[in-house]
Every structure is written in C-alpha cells, then in structure tokens.
Design a protein around this motif. Structure first.
Motif, PDB file in Angstrom:
ATOM      1  N   SER A 147       1.081  -1.549   0.407  1.00 13.66           N
ATOM      2  CA  SER A 147       0.065   0.308   0.268  1.00 13.66           C
ATOM      3  C   SER A 147       0.477   1.068   0.275  1.00 13.66           C
ATOM      4  CB  SER A 147      -0.551  -0.171   1.121  1.00 13.66           C
ATOM      5  OG  SER A 147      -0.139  -0.253   2.304  1.00 13.66           O
ATOM      6  N   CYS A 148       0.099   2.175  -0.633  1.00 14.78           N
ATOM      7  CA  CYS A 148       1.054   3.862  -0.263  1.00 14.78           C
ATOM      8  C   CYS A 148       1.159   4.336   0.826  1.00 14.78           C
ATOM      9  CB  CYS A 148       0.419   4.494  -1.002  1.00 14.78           C
ATOM     10  SG  CYS A 148      -0.736   5.142  -0.396  1.00 14.78           S
ATOM     11  N   ASN A 163      -1.084   5.001   2.952  1.00 16.86           N
ATOM     12  CA  ASN A 163      -2.564   6.186   3.916  1.00 16.86           C
ATOM     13  C   ASN A 163      -3.258   5.255   4.378  1.00 16.86           C
ATOM     14  OD1 ASN A 163      -2.630   9.226   3.849  1.00 16.86           O
ATOM     15  ND2 ASN A 163      -2.207   9.129   1.510  1.00 16.86           N
ATOM     16  N   CYS A 164      -3.853   4.533   3.499  1.00 13.55           N
ATOM     17  CA  CYS A 164      -4.327   3.654   4.275  1.00 13.55           C
ATOM     18  C   CYS A 164      -4.192   2.692   5.556  1.00 13.55           C
ATOM     19  CB  CYS A 164      -5.249   1.582   3.343  1.00 13.55           C
ATOM     20  SG  CYS A 164      -5.730   1.986   2.243  1.00 13.55           S
ATOM     21  N   GLY A 202      -9.022   0.089   1.451  1.00 14.57           N
ATOM     22  CA  GLY A 202      -9.077   0.301   0.311  1.00 14.57           C
ATOM     23  C   GLY A 202      -9.197   0.442  -0.712  1.00 14.57           C
ATOM     24  N   HIS A 222      -7.202   0.022  -8.124  1.00 13.30           N
ATOM     25  CA  HIS A 222      -7.074   1.723  -8.573  1.00 13.30           C
ATOM     26  C   HIS A 222      -5.755   1.813  -9.515  1.00 13.30           C
ATOM     27  CE1 HIS A 222      -7.513   5.641  -7.119  1.00 13.30           C
ATOM     28  NE2 HIS A 222      -6.648   5.023  -6.051  1.00 13.30           N
ATOM     29  N   GLY A 276     -12.690   3.872  -0.871  1.00 12.10           N
ATOM     30  CA  GLY A 276     -11.985   4.988  -0.354  1.00 12.10           C
ATOM     31  C   GLY A 276     -10.617   4.872  -0.452  1.00 12.10           C
ATOM     32  N   CYS A 277     -10.381   6.079  -0.724  1.00 13.63           N
ATOM     33  CA  CYS A 277      -8.936   6.454  -0.901  1.00 13.63           C
ATOM     34  C   CYS A 277      -7.776   7.431  -0.420  1.00 13.63           C
ATOM     35  CB  CYS A 277      -8.188   6.400  -2.382  1.00 13.63           C
ATOM     36  SG  CYS A 277      -6.606   6.576  -2.312  1.00 13.63           S
ATOM     37  N   PRO A 278      -7.611   7.582   0.634  1.00 10.43           N
ATOM     38  CA  PRO A 278      -7.924   6.372   2.050  1.00 10.43           C
ATOM     39  C   PRO A 278      -8.971   6.653   2.600  1.00 10.43           C
ATOM     40  CG  PRO A 278      -6.828   7.907   3.041  1.00 10.43           C
ATOM     41  CD  PRO A 278      -7.057   8.552   1.695  1.00 10.43           C
TER      42      PRO A 278
END
Ligand code: SF4
Lengths: 304, 149
Positions: free
Chosen positions: B21-22, B24-25, B87, B94, B118-120
């Motif tokens: 993941s990036c 953020n989640c 996410g 995504h 959601g993102c996030p």
C-alpha cells in the motif's frame, strides 16, 4: 475432601480468582484508556476475550506437540494452588501448614516457567528470544523479591507460616508502617510489576519488536489459558502483598480498598514508563533494587 | 447465536497486513485506535501475531511478491477468521490496475468478506466496515455453515 476440592476449584481457588483477575484486567485496560483520554472497553471485555479464544482453532507446531499444549496448564495449576493457600490465610479459617510461605514463593514462579517451556517448545525464533528474556527477567527479580520477603520473616519473629504472619500483624500492626517494612514493600511492588509482566517490564512479550514474543505461536484455548494465568497473577500477587505487609485489618471492605490502592499504583507505573531493555532491567534489579532490599533486611535486623 | 459467536463479535482482534500500500490506508487504520475514535470500546484490538487474529485487515494493491505471502498468512490464521479489504487498492487495484507487477485483485486470491472503499477510507468507514463484518459473522453462524478456505 469435598471441601478441599471446593476450595481449589471454586472459592478461593480457580473460579473466584479467575473472575476477580479478569475484572482486574479490565480495570487495567480502563485505567489505561482513561489516562489516554479514551473511553475504554466495557467491563465484560476480558470474559468475552477468553470465551472467544476457546472457540477458535488451535494451531500446533509440528515440533514438541505435547509440551506445547501442556505448558499453559502447568502454570495454571501452580497458580491456582497458590491462590487457594493465600485465600485460606487471608480468611484465617483454612488451616495452613508450616512453610506455606516458601511453597507459595515457589508456586509463583510456575507461570514464568510455563511460559519459558511453552515458548521454547513452539520452535519460533521470536518466541525463543522472548523465552530467553523471560528467563533473565526471572533471575533478575527473584533476588530482591526474596530479600524483601526475608525482611517480613525477620519482622514476624521468624514465622514462615502465612497465618502466623497475619496474626502477628493483627496484634502488632501492619509491617508497612515501619522503616524496613516500607522499604521492603516498595521493593516487592517493583518486583510484582515484573512478575505480572506489565510495562516497563513487559520485555518478554514486547508487542512492538517481538510481536507478542513468547505467545506468538499460541492460538485458541492454550492462549486463553495464558491470558487467564496473567489475570490470576493480577489478583494473586496483590493478595500476597496484602498478606505480607498490610494484614492489620482483613475485613472485606478493607481488603478491597487495599487491592484498589495496589492496582492503581501498578497501573500508573505501567502507563507512565516506557519499556526497558533486558540489560537495563537486570541492572536495575540487581543494582538499586537489591541494595534497597538489603537495606531493608539490615534495618529489620536492627529492629526498626 | 451461541455464546462463542457472541463473544467473537464482542472481541475482534485485528491483524493488519500491508500488501504494497502507499501507507495512507495504514495511517487511517491506526487512526481508529486514537482517542477520537477508540475502537477498543468495541473490544477491537490490534495484535502482533497472526495466530491471535480474528480479522485480517488487508491494504494495498497485491503485487506479485505479496501474493504468496498473503496466502501463507491466511493459512496461518486460526479459523474462523474474516478478511477485510481496505482501500480501493485492495478492492480493485486502483491506478495500479495495468501495472506490470500486479496481476489480480485481492478477492481472486482470498475469500474477502467485507470491502471498505475509499482512498484512503475514513476511520468512520473502516469502523462501519468492521461492523458489517460482525453482521456477516452472525449471519454465517445462523445459517449453520462455516466458510471454507
Ligand atoms: S487505496 Fe489509496 S490510500 Fe489506500 S493504499 Fe491505495 S493509494 Fe494508498
């Protein structure tokens, strides 16, 4: 015989101590939550945890199956026996036996030993690191704890029977209100913190680095037993302290008050101190704490 | 509903898995445990060992390296264990959909129970997702069938 089994299984043994211990665990979580401005879990939270764990799948590593599964019960059996003896002494009704203080000291080491055995049997590298830390921690805190108990024995005119210690305090006043008694109480309180495994001495479970450490491979019922062990320790050790240092008045209301006091101090220490490294903990216990305990013993010999 | 399922719905221990993941989640997940949201009110705890998990909370786009590990982690979790995809990345990959190193979305790999888009996703969304997961647990139990892996 029936009375003995009842004492062991229901009151003041397994069932009673488990219920009080789980409530104490809840209190611990609630106090921590309130200190962090959270709401915290409801009162039945720890009961729900235990019941849930009994319904989960039990995963057993292929190494050492039997040792892995039996280790938690070893700790539980010893601990329940200790609470039965202590509960009898606190109620002054079950006849103890000479030397039951020594027996209780040994029984209190059982949970730590069961953790070490279970973790070593699980064959997980993180668990074995946790086990070695637990072993070092036991070596570290047992010395000052036993010194502080020796202080109590000296003050009680050499009695190694719990009932005699209680009787002595009932007639001459609690030991905590003398210099040596107060010092020994502080030492014992710090050792208890490590024995229960709360921060700053939760080194063997180290959530952040060891991912639950010694308990990492446990799931389902055996994990529930370990949680129960910890809960019962949270009840039995304050009871032990109360009997050794605060036994002047053991009517129910006073006992509850003393328990709440000890729990509050323990939980506050837990919430305001970060975890120590294992070498720091050993240096702490073998350095200042042991010196303090020795000072207590010397003061007790001098009759202060 | 029997006692053990009821206890399970009152005490969910979450194991948090990040599959590329990036981050953020993951921050939003940790947000749920802060004083403002405090999911410990509902008995939800973040735990360190997958052997204690009741729910796997998975974030990220499932890259090639992560897929076998993800399967292994699911195999290691004691059942009953719910899988929550958190996410858009975990739901449908995504912006990584056409990337060279992500092949298939999470629900082709593991049996996902709850999707949290959601993102996030907001912490509120994550909490409502967990509540949906609880409903699903109750339902599974009422119809008398346990999910197989
Ligand atoms: S869904 Fe958005 S926030 Fe979450 S991991 Fe993917 S890109 Fe990051």
């Amino acid at each position: 015989m029936v009375k003995l089994i009842f004492n062991y299984l229901v009151f003041p043994g397994f069932l009673f101590s488990a219920v009080i211990g789980l409530l104490a665990c809840w209190l611990e979580r609630k106090v921590s939550a309130r200190l962090q401005w959270r709401v915290g879990p409801p009162w039945y939270q720890n009961f729900a945890d235990i019941i849930k764990l009994t319904g989960k799948e039990i995963i057993v590593p292929s190494t050492m199956r039997r040792t892995f599964l039996l280790a938690p019960y070893l700790g539980l059996l010893g601990l329940v026996l200790a609470t039965t003896i202590l509960g009898g002494a606190a109620r002054l009704s079950l006849g103890g036996f000479t030397g039951d203080l020594i027996v209780v000291i040994y029984l209190f080491i059982m949970p730590a030993i069961s953790l070490i055995i279970g973790a070593s049997a699980s064959g997980n590298p993180l668990a074995s690191v946790g086990a070695s830390r637990e072993m070092k921690l036991v070596l570290a805190y047992e010395l000052p704890l036993i010194l502080s108990i020796i202080t109590v024995i000296i003050k009680a005119a050499g009695a190694i029977r719990l009932e005699q210690i209680v009787f002595y305090q009932v007639s001459y006043g609690s030991f905590i209100f003398s210099f040596s008694g107060a010092i020994a109480f502080v030492v014992a309180l710090i050792c208890i913190q490590a024995k229960i495994g709360l921060a700053p001495f939760d080194i063997s479970e180290a959530e952040q680095e060891l991912m639950a450490g010694v308990l990492i491979e446990y799931s389902g019922l055996p994990l529930a037993i370990y949680k129960l062990n910890k809960a019962i320790l949270l009840y039995a050790l304050p009871l032990f302290l109360t009997i050794l240092f605060l036994a002047k008045d053991l009517s129910p209301l006073f006992i509850i008050g003393k328990f709440l006091l000890i729990w509050l101090v323990i939980f506050l220490i837990k919430n305001t101190n970060p975890r120590l490294r294992i070498d720091q903990a050993m240096r702490f216990f073998w350095g200042p704490v042991t010196l303090l305990a020795i000072a207590g013993v010397i003061l007790a010999i001098l009759g202060k | 509903m029997d006692l053990k399922t009821k206890a399970l719905t009152k005490s969910i221990w979450v194991f948090h898995v990040s599959a590329g993941s990036c981050n953020n989640c993951d921050i939003e997940i940790l947000d749920c445990f802060t004083p403002r949201f405090d999911v410990e009110r509902f008995g939800i705890q973040l735990i360190g060992s997958v052997r204690h998990a009741d729910a796997l909370l998975i974030t990220g786009a499932m890259n090639r390296k992560a897929v076998p590990r993800m399967k292994e982690i699911y195999r290691q979790a004691p059942k009953p264990c719910i899988v929550v995809a958190c996410g858009i990345c975990a739901l449908s990959q995504h912006m990584f959909r056409d990337s060279y190193n992500v092949r298939e979305p999470l629900d082709k790999i593991l049996p996902v129970d709850v999707y949290i888009p959601g993102c996030p996703p907001k912490p509120e969304a994550i909490i409502s997702g967990i509540i949906k997961a609880l409903d699903k647990l109750k339902e599974n139990n009422n119809h008398g069938h346990k999910k197989q892996d």
